[in-house]
Scaffold this motif. Structure first.
Motif, mmCIF file in Angstrom:
data_model
loop_
_atom_site.group_PDB
_atom_site.id
_atom_site.type_symbol
_atom_site.label_atom_id
_atom_site.label_comp_id
_atom_site.label_asym_id
_atom_site.label_seq_id
_atom_site.Cartn_x
_atom_site.Cartn_y
_atom_site.Cartn_z
ATOM 1 N N LEU A 1 35.298 41.277 48.528
ATOM 2 C CA LEU A 1 34.889 41.471 47.149
ATOM 3 C C LEU A 1 35.895 40.794 46.229
ATOM 4 N N THR A 2 35.419 39.896 45.358
ATOM 5 C CA THR A 2 36.300 39.211 44.423
ATOM 6 C C THR A 2 35.936 39.632 43.000
ATOM 7 N N PHE A 3 36.843 40.389 42.390
ATOM 8 C CA PHE A 3 36.663 40.863 41.025
ATOM 9 C C PHE A 3 37.191 39.807 40.059
ATOM 10 N N ARG A 4 36.399 39.540 39.012
ATOM 11 C CA ARG A 4 36.749 38.488 38.041
ATOM 12 C C ARG A 4 36.424 38.966 36.627
ATOM 13 N N HIS A 5 36.984 38.270 35.649
ATOM 14 C CA HIS A 5 36.684 38.553 34.254
ATOM 15 C C HIS A 5 36.014 37.339 33.631
ATOM 16 N N VAL A 6 34.767 37.529 33.194
ATOM 17 C CA VAL A 6 34.033 36.480 32.507
ATOM 18 C C VAL A 6 34.336 36.577 31.013
ATOM 19 N N VAL A 7 34.766 35.460 30.441
ATOM 20 C CA VAL A 7 35.085 35.419 29.021
ATOM 21 C C VAL A 7 33.791 35.308 28.223
ATOM 22 N N VAL A 8 33.602 36.209 27.299
ATOM 23 C CA VAL A 8 32.372 36.219 26.493
ATOM 24 C C VAL A 8 32.610 35.487 25.194
ATOM 25 N N LYS B 1 41.624 43.090 33.493
ATOM 26 C CA LYS B 1 40.247 43.360 33.066
ATOM 27 C C LYS B 1 39.297 42.604 34.000
ATOM 28 N N PHE B 2 38.267 43.319 34.481
ATOM 29 C CA PHE B 2 37.266 42.686 35.330
ATOM 30 C C PHE B 2 35.876 43.168 34.904
ATOM 31 N N ASN B 3 34.946 42.241 34.784
ATOM 32 C CA ASN B 3 33.577 42.605 34.410
ATOM 33 C C ASN B 3 32.527 41.962 35.305
ATOM 34 N N SER B 4 32.958 41.327 36.382
ATOM 35 C CA SER B 4 32.000 40.747 37.331
ATOM 36 C C SER B 4 32.589 40.811 38.737
ATOM 37 N N LEU B 5 31.697 40.706 39.703
ATOM 38 C CA LEU B 5 32.104 40.835 41.109
ATOM 39 C C LEU B 5 31.207 39.974 41.973
ATOM 40 N N LYS C 1 34.465 27.357 33.632
ATOM 41 C CA LYS C 1 34.876 27.615 32.257
ATOM 42 C C LYS C 1 34.661 29.064 31.846
ATOM 43 N N LEU C 2 33.659 29.733 32.435
ATOM 44 C CA LEU C 2 33.372 31.103 32.016
ATOM 45 C C LEU C 2 34.489 32.071 32.391
ATOM 46 N N TYR C 3 35.448 31.652 33.220
ATOM 47 C CA TYR C 3 36.578 32.511 33.574
ATOM 48 C C TYR C 3 37.823 32.248 32.732
ATOM 49 N N GLY C 4 37.790 31.254 31.839
ATOM 50 C CA GLY C 4 38.928 30.954 30.998
ATOM 51 C C GLY C 4 39.971 30.107 31.703
ATOM 52 N N PRO C 5 41.059 29.731 30.984
ATOM 53 C CA PRO C 5 42.050 28.801 31.548
ATOM 54 C C PRO C 5 42.985 29.423 32.576
ATOM 55 N N THR C 6 43.186 30.741 32.531
ATOM 56 C CA THR C 6 44.110 31.398 33.478
ATOM 57 C C THR C 6 43.432 32.618 34.088
#
Length: 240
Positions: A233-240, A120-124, A144-149
């Motif tokens: 381009l680095t795709f990441r998932h921000v934890v909401v 899952k990715f919601n930011s870039l 921290k907004l990316y979570g522990p893993t």
């Protein structure tokens, strides 16, 4: 001294798959890197490069490093889904552009998700390296907004650049045990097991998973011979 990505170090599992040059590298302790050398075809990759080079609103921001302000040594742009926490790094808070503003980027996201089932990715975060002096120093994407893993998928276009990984400094108890060993033996252990080098090809995909951001640092160093432009381009998932 850095390992060539094609050499399998002892006590480390490297799985290779035919076709697109895919490698899965177990770094130990729940850290993993996946590298797909031919993720996107050569001509299609140049189409993406041309679009990104011309249509992304690139900026070179002022950041704070070790208490001093300086220009970031690469251009950047940030894209994110609505409602996410703001990204802040090195005292800089980038404006969050919309995915809908750049349809080819949404196509790239779909391609990455297809290659990484369950991700899952919601930011870039996009970066443009205009030459060999443009770089990114040693760091970990451990906000921290990316979570522990966090899982970070990195797609590269244009000029090939070296991507380095090295282990974070060991805990003091481990350091004390190593202090009892000869210096030459300690250096040999460090160079063999704690550092890795990848040449990120035009159209390649590199993925860092698990505890890689907790236990490892990465960088794209200066290289005098890298005269052309690289877009990453680095795709990441921000934890909401």
């Amino acid at each position: 001294m850095y390992f060539n990505k094609f050499k399998k170090p002892e006590n480390e599992e490297v799985k290779e798959e035919s076709g697109r040059g895919k490698q899965s590298i177990d770094l130990g302790n729940g850290s993993e890197v996946i590298y797909i050398q031919r993720f996107i075809g050569f001509e299609k990759s140049w189409e993406f490069f041309d679009y990104l080079n011309k249509h992304i609103p690139w900026i070179r921001p002022t950041i704070r490093v070790f208490g001093r302000q300086c220009l970031q040594p690469r251009d950047t742009c940030y894209v994110a889904s609505p409602g996410l926490p703001e990204l802040v790094y090195s005292g800089y808070k980038p404006h969050a552009n919309s995915w809908d503003d750049f349809p080819p980027i949404k196509d790239l996201l779909d391609m990455v998700l297809e290659a990484l089932p369950g991700s899952k990715f919601n930011s870039l975060l996009l970066n443009k390296y205009k030459g060999g002096n443009d770089n990114v120093g040693w760091h970990a994407d451990d906000e921290k907004l990316y979570g522990p893993t966090p899982e970070i998928a990195s797609v590269s276009f244009g000029c090939e650049r070296e991507f380095l990984l090295k282990k974070r400094p060991m805990k003091s108890s481990q350091e004390r045990r190593l202090d009892d060993e000869p210096t030459s033996k300690r250096l040999k252990k460090s160079s063999r097991f704690d550092q890795h080098s990848f040449i990120l090809k035009h159209g390649s995909l590199l993925v860092m998973k698990g505890y890689t951001q907790r236990d490892w640092l990465h960088s794209v160093p200066k290289r005098a011979k890298a005269e052309a432009t690289r877009i990453n381009l680095t795709f990441r998932h921000v934890v909401v």
